[in-house]
Design an enzyme around this catalytic site. Structure first.
Site, PDB file in Angstrom:
ATOM      1  N   LYS A 214       0.845  -1.205   0.000  1.00 55.59           N
ATOM      2  CA  LYS A 214       0.000   0.000   0.000  1.00 55.59           C
ATOM      3  C   LYS A 214       0.878   1.252   0.000  1.00 55.59           C
ATOM      4  O   LYS A 214       2.083   1.172   0.268  1.00 55.59           O
ATOM      5  CB  LYS A 214      -0.916  -0.018   1.222  1.00 55.59           C
ATOM      6  CG  LYS A 214      -0.178   0.057   2.557  1.00 55.59           C
ATOM      7  CD  LYS A 214      -1.129  -0.125   3.735  1.00 55.59           C
ATOM      8  CE  LYS A 214      -0.385  -0.107   5.045  1.00 55.59           C
ATOM      9  NZ  LYS A 214      -1.261  -0.469   6.189  1.00 55.59           N
TER      10      LYS A 214
ATOM     11  N   ARG B  86     -10.547   0.686  15.512  1.00 60.14           N
ATOM     12  CA  ARG B  86     -10.424   1.433  14.259  1.00 60.14           C
ATOM     13  C   ARG B  86     -11.446   0.854  13.284  1.00 60.14           C
ATOM     14  O   ARG B  86     -12.460   1.471  13.037  1.00 60.14           O
ATOM     15  CB  ARG B  86      -8.986   1.343  13.741  1.00 60.14           C
ATOM     16  CG  ARG B  86      -8.653   2.357  12.688  1.00 60.14           C
ATOM     17  CD  ARG B  86      -7.179   2.377  12.325  1.00 60.14           C
ATOM     18  NE  ARG B  86      -6.694   1.093  11.815  1.00 60.14           N
ATOM     19  CZ  ARG B  86      -5.459   0.897  11.351  1.00 60.14           C
ATOM     20  NH1 ARG B  86      -4.577   1.896  11.367  1.00 60.14           N
ATOM     21  NH2 ARG B  86      -5.089  -0.278  10.896  1.00 60.14           N
TER      22      ARG B  86
ATOM     23  N   TYR C 111      16.178  29.962   8.410  1.00 61.11           N
ATOM     24  CA  TYR C 111      14.941  30.663   8.787  1.00 61.11           C
ATOM     25  C   TYR C 111      14.761  30.674  10.296  1.00 61.11           C
ATOM     26  O   TYR C 111      14.936  29.657  10.965  1.00 61.11           O
ATOM     27  CB  TYR C 111      13.737  29.968   8.165  1.00 61.11           C
ATOM     28  CG  TYR C 111      13.594  30.180   6.672  1.00 61.11           C
ATOM     29  CD1 TYR C 111      13.397  31.461   6.141  1.00 61.11           C
ATOM     30  CD2 TYR C 111      13.648  29.103   5.806  1.00 61.11           C
ATOM     31  CE1 TYR C 111      13.260  31.650   4.771  1.00 61.11           C
ATOM     32  CE2 TYR C 111      13.497  29.277   4.430  1.00 61.11           C
ATOM     33  CZ  TYR C 111      13.307  30.554   3.926  1.00 61.11           C
ATOM     34  OH  TYR C 111      13.164  30.731   2.575  1.00 61.11           O
TER      35      TYR C 111
ATOM     36  N   MET D 196      12.524  24.498   2.291  1.00 56.29           N
ATOM     37  CA  MET D 196      11.795  23.725   1.285  1.00 56.29           C
ATOM     38  C   MET D 196      12.743  22.876   0.441  1.00 56.29           C
ATOM     39  O   MET D 196      12.464  21.705   0.166  1.00 56.29           O
ATOM     40  CB  MET D 196      10.995  24.664   0.381  1.00 56.29           C
ATOM     41  CG  MET D 196      10.183  23.913  -0.665  1.00 56.29           C
ATOM     42  SD  MET D 196       9.296  25.006  -1.787  1.00 56.29           S
ATOM     43  CE  MET D 196       7.944  25.538  -0.750  1.00 56.29           C
TER      44      MET D 196
HETATM   45  C1  LIG Z   1      -0.479  -1.554   6.808  1.00 54.09           C
HETATM   46  C2  LIG Z   1      -1.019  -2.799   7.371  1.00 54.09           C
HETATM   47  C3  LIG Z   1      -0.165  -3.842   7.741  1.00 54.09           C
HETATM   48  C4  LIG Z   1       1.339  -3.720   7.718  1.00 54.09           C
HETATM   49  O1  LIG Z   1       1.769  -3.116   8.913  1.00 54.09           O
HETATM   50  P1  LIG Z   1       3.327  -2.903   9.240  1.00 54.09           P
HETATM   51  O2  LIG Z   1       3.344  -2.329  10.593  1.00 54.09           O
HETATM   52  O3  LIG Z   1       3.836  -1.949   8.209  1.00 54.09           O
HETATM   53  O4  LIG Z   1       3.942  -4.252   9.120  1.00 54.09           O
HETATM   54  C5  LIG Z   1      -0.738  -5.023   8.189  1.00 54.09           C
HETATM   55  N1  LIG Z   1      -2.076  -5.155   8.288  1.00 54.09           N
HETATM   56  C6  LIG Z   1      -2.928  -4.162   7.957  1.00 54.09           C
HETATM   57  C7  LIG Z   1      -4.387  -4.371   8.087  1.00 54.09           C
HETATM   58  C8  LIG Z   1      -2.431  -2.954   7.491  1.00 54.09           C
HETATM   59  O5  LIG Z   1      -3.274  -1.975   7.157  1.00 54.09           O
END
Ligand SMILES: *Cc1c(COP(=O)(O)O)cnc(C)c1O
Length: 360
Positions: free
Chosen positions: A37, A134, A255, A303
């Protein structure tokens, strides 16, 4: 675009492969989703895919459109939608293109059921809320959901949950207990572990693990380094010194003048700023490597540039190589100094930074 401006993100496919295999070693009886992802945590989805296509048991991501692009590219392994479907169109794609979808609420279940095709399997990951609060079904909802699904014998159900504190002191036992209480008689497949659980909780490997951050060579733990875990950095962000200033005691840098020299100093200006993805909140003192030697940043990150101390690196002139994070400097250390985690650094890598792949 290959720019003359010297900043680059160097990607090491061998390290990604090494890290995936390490995840598999920690969970030898399980299959492993390669979590790609967020454009493979900023490393490039297609690059990660190319490296893992003959290796990964499956690929996990968020967007149905990305999943379909993977199918179009000839990926035959399972593909998991980690947030499930967002529309009826998504649901049809799940059925037609043999995707696996998380189902975390009744609305999603209804959308998917409406897309059911009796001729084709419907592969779902039922997400249970075991305390992260969640996403996921409650203990009360689960029996109804399973009952509903019994009307669709072509469904292949895996039960999953997500750990909130696998990297911390509280650990996973409390969530495992809730999971077991919810799923007592369940005989089917189960998926539980993210990177932290894979590395630290061997009892939670179940049938499918879901390694993310560890694939990219960063540690999910505040108290254990990636190196100690046997992980290899996949991304090295590097650039060069493009300017040099000589300071007298009392001179300030950048800055807001947040750094004041207390002695004569030589500082290097590096072509890397927050518009490249370097964290603006990294304070003076954040580690950085110049010509293979560790030093620290000075003043506020701009930046397009940041400053670092090269008083003791006398050979460093214009063009001197600088590593912002990567093989010579763990991203975890830079992240900690900036009050964040390596996940965020990687994901924030800006589109303007040219990527070079080692060995290609
Ligand atoms: C992103 C995600 C993972 C991976 O988590 P890491 O901490 O990066 O290993 C596993 N399960 C779900 C449901 C996720 O959204």
């Amino acid at each position: 675009m290959k720019t003359s401006r010297p900043i680059r993100a160097r990607i090491a496919p061998d390290a990604l492969l090494h890290n995936y295999r390490l995840a598999k070693q920690h969970a030898p009886a399980a299959s492993a989703w390669a979590v790609i992802k967020a454009d493979a945590y900023g490393h490039g989805q297609w690059r990660a895919l190319q490296t893992l296509r003959d290796e990964a048991d499956g690929f996990a991501l968020l967007e149905t459109e990305s999943a379909l692009a993977l199918r179009e590219a000839g990926i035959t392994q399972p593909i998991l939608l980690l947030e499930g479907v967002f529309s009826a169109r998504d649901a049809r794609a799940v059925v037609e293109s043999d995707l696996t979808s998380v189902v975390h609420c009744i609305d999603q279940l209804e959308i998917l059921i409406a897309a059911v095709n009796r001729e084709k399997p419907l592969k779902i990951y039922l997400k249970l809320n075991t305390g992260m609060n969640r996403l996921g079904f409650t203990a009360k909802q689960l029996p109804t959901v399973l009952e509903t699904l019994r009307q669709f014998p072509q469904t292949e159900v895996t039960l999953m949950t997500h750990f909130a504190e696998a990297d911390g002191e509280r650990g996973i036992a409390w969530q495992m207990d809730r999971f077991k209480a919810m799923t007592g008689k369940w005989q089917g497949p189960v998926s539980l572990a993210n990177s932290a659980a894979i590395l630290r909780h061997p009892g939670a490997q179940a049938d499918w693990v879901r390694p993310g951050i560890m694939l990219y060579g960063a540690s999910p733990f505040a108290d254990q380094s990636a190196e100690a875990l046997g992980l290899q950095a996949v991304m090295t962000l590097h650039s060069q010194i493009i300017g040099i200033q000589t300071l007298a005691a009392g001179d300030r840098v950048g800055y807001g003048g947040t750094f004041t020299a207390t002695r004569p100093m030589r500082i290097g200006i590096v072509a890397c700023g927050y518009a490249d993805g370097y964290p603006r909140h990294a304070p003076s003192g954040t580690p950085i490597v110049v010509m293979g030697r560790r030093t620290t940043t000075l003043g506020r990150v701009s930046m397009d540039m940041l400053a670092c101390d090269i008083t003791d690196i006398r050979e460093a002139g214009i063009g001197a190589p600088v590593t912002l994070w990567g093989d010579a400097l763990p991203a975890d250390e830079v992240a900690t100094a900036a009050g964040t985690i390596a996940y965020e650094l990687f994901c924030a890598l800006a589109a303007r930074v040219p990527v070079e792949v080692v060995g290609s």
